[in-house]
Design an enzyme around this catalytic site. Structure first.
Site, PDB file in Angstrom:
ATOM      1  N   SER A 125      27.307  42.891  33.129  1.00  0.00           N
ATOM      2  CA  SER A 125      27.090  41.816  33.887  1.00  0.00           C
ATOM      3  C   SER A 125      26.253  42.770  35.211  1.00  0.00           C
ATOM      4  CB  SER A 125      28.347  41.339  34.474  1.00  0.00           C
ATOM      5  OG  SER A 125      28.031  39.948  34.927  1.00  0.00           O
ATOM      6  N   ASP A 263      27.947  33.332  25.973  1.00  0.00           N
ATOM      7  CA  ASP A 263      27.897  34.085  26.863  1.00  0.00           C
ATOM      8  C   ASP A 263      27.267  33.500  28.175  1.00  0.00           C
ATOM      9  OD1 ASP A 263      28.020  36.382  28.940  1.00  0.00           O
ATOM     10  OD2 ASP A 263      27.892  37.775  27.308  1.00  0.00           O
ATOM     11  N   HIS A 290      31.513  35.933  28.113  1.00  0.00           N
ATOM     12  CA  HIS A 290      31.179  37.245  28.803  1.00  0.00           C
ATOM     13  C   HIS A 290      31.905  38.307  28.681  1.00  0.00           C
ATOM     14  CE1 HIS A 290      28.204  38.329  32.119  1.00  0.00           C
ATOM     15  NE2 HIS A 290      29.017  38.319  32.920  1.00  0.00           N
TER      16      HIS A 290
END
Length: 315
Positions: A125, A263, A290
């Site tokens: 991320s 995601d 995610h």
């Protein structure tokens, strides 16, 4: 290189010993001085294979949710750390520290302090932004990088988030928009609809496991708010114009992109980054959002293991 080729090549080497080019990194934990304060780190595992250094998401979250990657420590040290401002690291009050450039500097300082002359990187991320910006400084000794659920163009991220928001019930969408317009995103009502979004596109497990809850417990909203904003789908901070897509061709180390099918870092956008990065690979986890390392731990760990082993064999 396709996912099938990556996995097949790595599997054919699974029984062979890994090459050794370094002294074993001793396991343990401690604090390291960096610009602005001290960061907590932990080294798990022994062995002489090249260490794996983990760059958690956020910004302002912690490495707790990456804990399952210690499964990779049976053949190499795995290095966890909490970035300055959250978790087990110090929390200075100076908001001027919450800039991407300072976190890149922090990563270089951590690596030097631990003597990581050679290293594999795994960013998740926001950690993918950190990894890419660090690589663009042309550091020596980085063997490979995993960019997991990447956030490499925030304008593109917001486009995706606007589309994903529309999958929520209309009343939730109205609540989001109303509080964002009024600046009341700290309200319980806004937080409730935020969690509904997260349970679809951040972690689909019910209930959330302890390692995920621990990351939220160690969260620092001052860092997150300054750099990102009030929620994953509403960027208002100093990262809101971040975009490195034009520079992905400059990355010269082996790259693996990963994303979950559900995601918030969508598979379609992740594929576009893959296509801009010469020689990179892409894996999509079909049962994840995610946090694939939590939602599909065994497969995620196997994919990372095989990718890194393949890189080490090709050196």
């Amino acid at each position: 290189m396709t996912r099938a080729i990556v996995l097949a090549a790595a599997s054919s080497l699974a029984l062979a010993p890994l090459p050794s080019d370094r002294q074993a990194l001793a396991p343990g934990e401690g604090l390291i001085a960096v610009t602005g304060g001290k960061v907590w780190y932990r080294v798990v595992g022994t062995g002489r294979a090249t260490p794996l250094l983990l760059l958690h998401g956020g910004p302002g979250f912690t490495s707790h949710y990456l804990e399952r990657l210690r499964l990779l420590s049976d053949e190499r040290p795995v290095v966890f750390y909490d970035q300055l401002g959250a978790g087990r690291s110090e929390r200075p009050a100076d908001v001027g520290l919450w800039r991407a450039e300072r976190f890149v500097e922090e990563l270089a300082q951590l690596r030097e302090a631990l003597g990581l002359s050679t290293v594999h990187l795994l960013g998740h991320s926001w950690g993918t932004q950190l990894a890419v910006d660090y690589l663009l400084t042309k550091p020596n000794g980085v063997r490979s990088v995993v960019l997991s659920s990447p956030a490499l163009s925030i304008p593109r991220w917001i486009q995706d988030a606007d589309r994903l928001r529309k999958t929520l019930p209309a009343e939730m969408q109205e609540t989001m928009a109303r509080h964002e317009k009024a600046g009341t995103t700290s309200s319980e009502e806004y937080q409730a609809v935020t969690m509904a979004y997260y349970k679809r596109y951040v972690c689909r497990l019910d209930p959330w496991p302890k390692d995920v809850e621990d990351s939220f417990a160690g969260f620092n909203p001052a860092v997150y708010g300054t750099m990102w904003g009030p929620s994953e789908f509403h960027a208002t901070g100093n990262l809101r114009s971040y975009d490195r897509t034009a520079r992905l061709r400059e990355i010269r180390v082996p790259v693996l992109f990963t994303a979950g099918r559900f995601d918030e870092a969508t598979p379609e956008t992740t594929r576009s980054y893959h296509e801009l990065t010469p020689g990179s690979s892409l894996v999509v986890f079909e049962n994840s959002s995610h946090l694939a390392m939590v939602e599909e731990t065994d497969r995620y760990v196997d994919v990372i293991r095989q990718f890194i082993r393949g890189v080490e064999r090709r050196r």
